[in-house]
Design a protein around this motif. Sequence first.
Motif, PDB file in Angstrom:
ATOM      1  N   ALA A   7       0.830  -1.202   0.000  1.00  0.00           N
ATOM      2  CA  ALA A   7       0.000   0.000   0.000  1.00  0.00           C
ATOM      3  C   ALA A   7       0.868   1.258   0.000  1.00  0.00           C
ATOM      4  O   ALA A   7       1.844   1.351   0.741  1.00  0.00           O
ATOM      5  CB  ALA A   7      -0.915   0.010   1.220  1.00  0.00           C
ATOM      6  N   ARG A   8       0.493   2.215  -0.814  1.00  0.00           N
ATOM      7  CA  ARG A   8       1.179   3.501  -0.857  1.00  0.00           C
ATOM      8  C   ARG A   8       0.529   4.439   0.164  1.00  0.00           C
ATOM      9  O   ARG A   8      -0.684   4.649   0.135  1.00  0.00           O
ATOM     10  CB  ARG A   8       1.105   4.108  -2.263  1.00  0.00           C
ATOM     11  N   VAL A   9       1.360   4.972   1.061  1.00  0.00           N
ATOM     12  CA  VAL A   9       0.862   5.767   2.188  1.00  0.00           C
ATOM     13  C   VAL A   9       1.485   7.164   2.125  1.00  0.00           C
ATOM     14  O   VAL A   9       2.715   7.309   2.133  1.00  0.00           O
ATOM     15  CB  VAL A   9       1.208   5.107   3.531  1.00  0.00           C
ATOM     16  N   LEU A  10       0.635   8.182   2.086  1.00  0.00           N
ATOM     17  CA  LEU A  10       1.115   9.559   2.068  1.00  0.00           C
ATOM     18  C   LEU A  10       1.528   9.968   3.478  1.00  0.00           C
ATOM     19  O   LEU A  10       0.741   9.886   4.419  1.00  0.00           O
ATOM     20  CB  LEU A  10       0.016  10.486   1.552  1.00  0.00           C
ATOM     21  N   VAL A  11       2.775  10.426   3.621  1.00  0.00           N
ATOM     22  CA  VAL A  11       3.316  10.861   4.907  1.00  0.00           C
ATOM     23  C   VAL A  11       3.539  12.370   4.828  1.00  0.00           C
ATOM     24  O   VAL A  11       4.337  12.835   4.015  1.00  0.00           O
ATOM     25  CB  VAL A  11       4.629  10.133   5.243  1.00  0.00           C
ATOM     26  N   THR A  12       2.840  13.116   5.682  1.00  0.00           N
ATOM     27  CA  THR A  12       2.860  14.578   5.575  1.00  0.00           C
ATOM     28  C   THR A  12       3.727  15.253   6.628  1.00  0.00           C
ATOM     29  O   THR A  12       3.736  16.475   6.736  1.00  0.00           O
ATOM     30  CB  THR A  12       1.425  15.136   5.694  1.00  0.00           C
ATOM     31  N   ARG A  13       4.462  14.458   7.421  1.00  0.00           N
ATOM     32  CA  ARG A  13       5.346  15.051   8.430  1.00  0.00           C
ATOM     33  C   ARG A  13       6.347  16.006   7.769  1.00  0.00           C
ATOM     34  O   ARG A  13       6.709  15.822   6.603  1.00  0.00           O
ATOM     35  CB  ARG A  13       6.124  13.958   9.161  1.00  0.00           C
ATOM     36  N   PRO A  14       6.841  16.997   8.511  1.00  0.00           N
ATOM     37  CA  PRO A  14       7.852  17.915   7.956  1.00  0.00           C
ATOM     38  C   PRO A  14       9.107  17.173   7.509  1.00  0.00           C
ATOM     39  O   PRO A  14       9.453  16.121   8.057  1.00  0.00           O
ATOM     40  CB  PRO A  14       8.161  18.852   9.129  1.00  0.00           C
ATOM     41  N   ALA A  15       9.785  17.726   6.518  1.00  0.00           N
ATOM     42  CA  ALA A  15      11.044  17.147   6.052  1.00  0.00           C
ATOM     43  C   ALA A  15      12.018  17.063   7.217  1.00  0.00           C
ATOM     44  O   ALA A  15      12.128  17.980   8.025  1.00  0.00           O
ATOM     45  CB  ALA A  15      11.634  18.013   4.938  1.00  0.00           C
ATOM     46  N   GLY A  16      12.688  15.943   7.329  1.00  0.00           N
ATOM     47  CA  GLY A  16      13.612  15.736   8.421  1.00  0.00           C
ATOM     48  C   GLY A  16      12.995  15.077   9.632  1.00  0.00           C
ATOM     49  O   GLY A  16      13.702  14.651  10.541  1.00  0.00           O
ATOM     50  N   GLN A  17      11.657  14.988   9.661  1.00  0.00           N
ATOM     51  CA  GLN A  17      10.963  14.359  10.779  1.00  0.00           C
ATOM     52  C   GLN A  17      10.126  13.162  10.345  1.00  0.00           C
ATOM     53  O   GLN A  17       9.425  12.572  11.164  1.00  0.00           O
ATOM     54  CB  GLN A  17      10.062  15.378  11.480  1.00  0.00           C
ATOM     55  N   ALA A  18      10.204  12.812   9.071  1.00  0.00           N
ATOM     56  CA  ALA A  18       9.337  11.759   8.538  1.00  0.00           C
ATOM     57  C   ALA A  18      10.026  10.410   8.399  1.00  0.00           C
ATOM     58  O   ALA A  18       9.360   9.388   8.209  1.00  0.00           O
ATOM     59  CB  ALA A  18       8.791  12.190   7.170  1.00  0.00           C
ATOM     60  N   GLU A  19      11.355  10.374   8.484  1.00  0.00           N
ATOM     61  CA  GLU A  19      12.066   9.160   8.090  1.00  0.00           C
ATOM     62  C   GLU A  19      11.740   7.949   8.970  1.00  0.00           C
ATOM     63  O   GLU A  19      11.618   6.836   8.464  1.00  0.00           O
ATOM     64  CB  GLU A  19      13.573   9.417   8.068  1.00  0.00           C
ATOM     65  N   HIS A  20      11.616   8.147  10.267  1.00  0.00           N
ATOM     66  CA  HIS A  20      11.340   6.989  11.121  1.00  0.00           C
ATOM     67  C   HIS A  20       9.989   6.358  10.777  1.00  0.00           C
ATOM     68  O   HIS A  20       9.880   5.129  10.666  1.00  0.00           O
ATOM     69  CB  HIS A  20      11.375   7.385  12.596  1.00  0.00           C
ATOM     70  N   LEU A  21       8.968   7.183  10.603  1.00  0.00           N
ATOM     71  CA  LEU A  21       7.660   6.644  10.207  1.00  0.00           C
ATOM     72  C   LEU A  21       7.736   5.976   8.846  1.00  0.00           C
ATOM     73  O   LEU A  21       7.159   4.900   8.647  1.00  0.00           O
ATOM     74  CB  LEU A  21       6.618   7.766  10.196  1.00  0.00           C
ATOM     75  N   CYS A  22       8.450   6.582   7.914  1.00  0.00           N
ATOM     76  CA  CYS A  22       8.602   5.975   6.582  1.00  0.00           C
ATOM     77  C   CYS A  22       9.296   4.616   6.671  1.00  0.00           C
ATOM     78  O   CYS A  22       8.902   3.654   5.989  1.00  0.00           O
ATOM     79  CB  CYS A  22       9.374   6.911   5.661  1.00  0.00           C
ATOM     80  N   GLU A  23      10.310   4.522   7.514  1.00  0.00           N
ATOM     81  CA  GLU A  23      11.003   3.238   7.699  1.00  0.00           C
ATOM     82  C   GLU A  23      10.079   2.183   8.289  1.00  0.00           C
ATOM     83  O   GLU A  23      10.117   1.013   7.885  1.00  0.00           O
ATOM     84  CB  GLU A  23      12.222   3.441   8.604  1.00  0.00           C
ATOM     85  N   LEU A  24       9.234   2.584   9.236  1.00  0.00           N
ATOM     86  CA  LEU A  24       8.287   1.639   9.823  1.00  0.00           C
ATOM     87  C   LEU A  24       7.270   1.168   8.784  1.00  0.00           C
ATOM     88  O   LEU A  24       6.916  -0.018   8.750  1.00  0.00           O
ATOM     89  CB  LEU A  24       7.561   2.294  11.005  1.00  0.00           C
TER      90      LEU A  24
END
Length: 259
Positions: A7-24
């Motif tokens: 599934a493709r999931v849009l992550v709207t966290r600010p740049a520099g704060q999104a990587e951990h969620l993206c990795e999960l």
Amino acid sequence: MPGLNGARVLVTRPAGQAEHLCELIESRGGIPVRFPTLLIVAHQPEAQALADAAASDWLIFTSSNAVDFAIPAFGGKMPGWRGARLAAVGAATAQALRQAGCEVACVPASEFSSDGLLAEPALQQVAGLRCTIVRGCGGREKLADGLRGRGAEVMYLEVYSRSRPEADAAGLRADLQGNRLAAVTVTSVEALQNLLAMLDSESVERLRQIGLVVVSERIGQTALQLGFKRVAVSSQATDAAILETLTTLLNGENSGGSN
């Protein structure tokens, strides 16, 4: 454990704060689509505001961003606070404080919000005490109003500012047009409002049909008012909790409105 099955999931966290969620999301078999809808930059308070904050009885942090930007505002490390007690509006904020080597005296037991914090026993008897709310520029007044109503002297220490980033939304519009997005994650009302403002009306209408994961009932209610059809509220604002809510949503549950 159910997965995200591509599934493709849009992550709207600010740049520099999104990587951990993206990795999960990737670890669970999903595909994160990074599209920051908030630009967060440091705001350096005046020296007197910093001195007043350090002399407070309570320092109340409203977000993990408030913690992260307070550290450089004070020259690279948290000061001793001269006996001040520290409070955090939620678990993620409390964790950020502890990682900075601070002891947290008050955090809501369950409802991670201004209401939850105001309900804590430690903040009931604050008459005559100096409370500094550490936050971004602007924001809600509910916490300050509640403390002032109990007789506290309340000040703000604003350590960062938020704005809508300049971004090319062509890729996101194409994903929406092609029905390639399965879900969206949003962690603030402002981020949600910015997302809608960054898209054309047709794309917004398509977006409203997609499952949306938010981190508080307040954001969830705002999303429903803005026309979103499938809203799931995470139990906490942590990335791990967002992932669990997202997984549940995409595997057939929590699809009938705010939860």
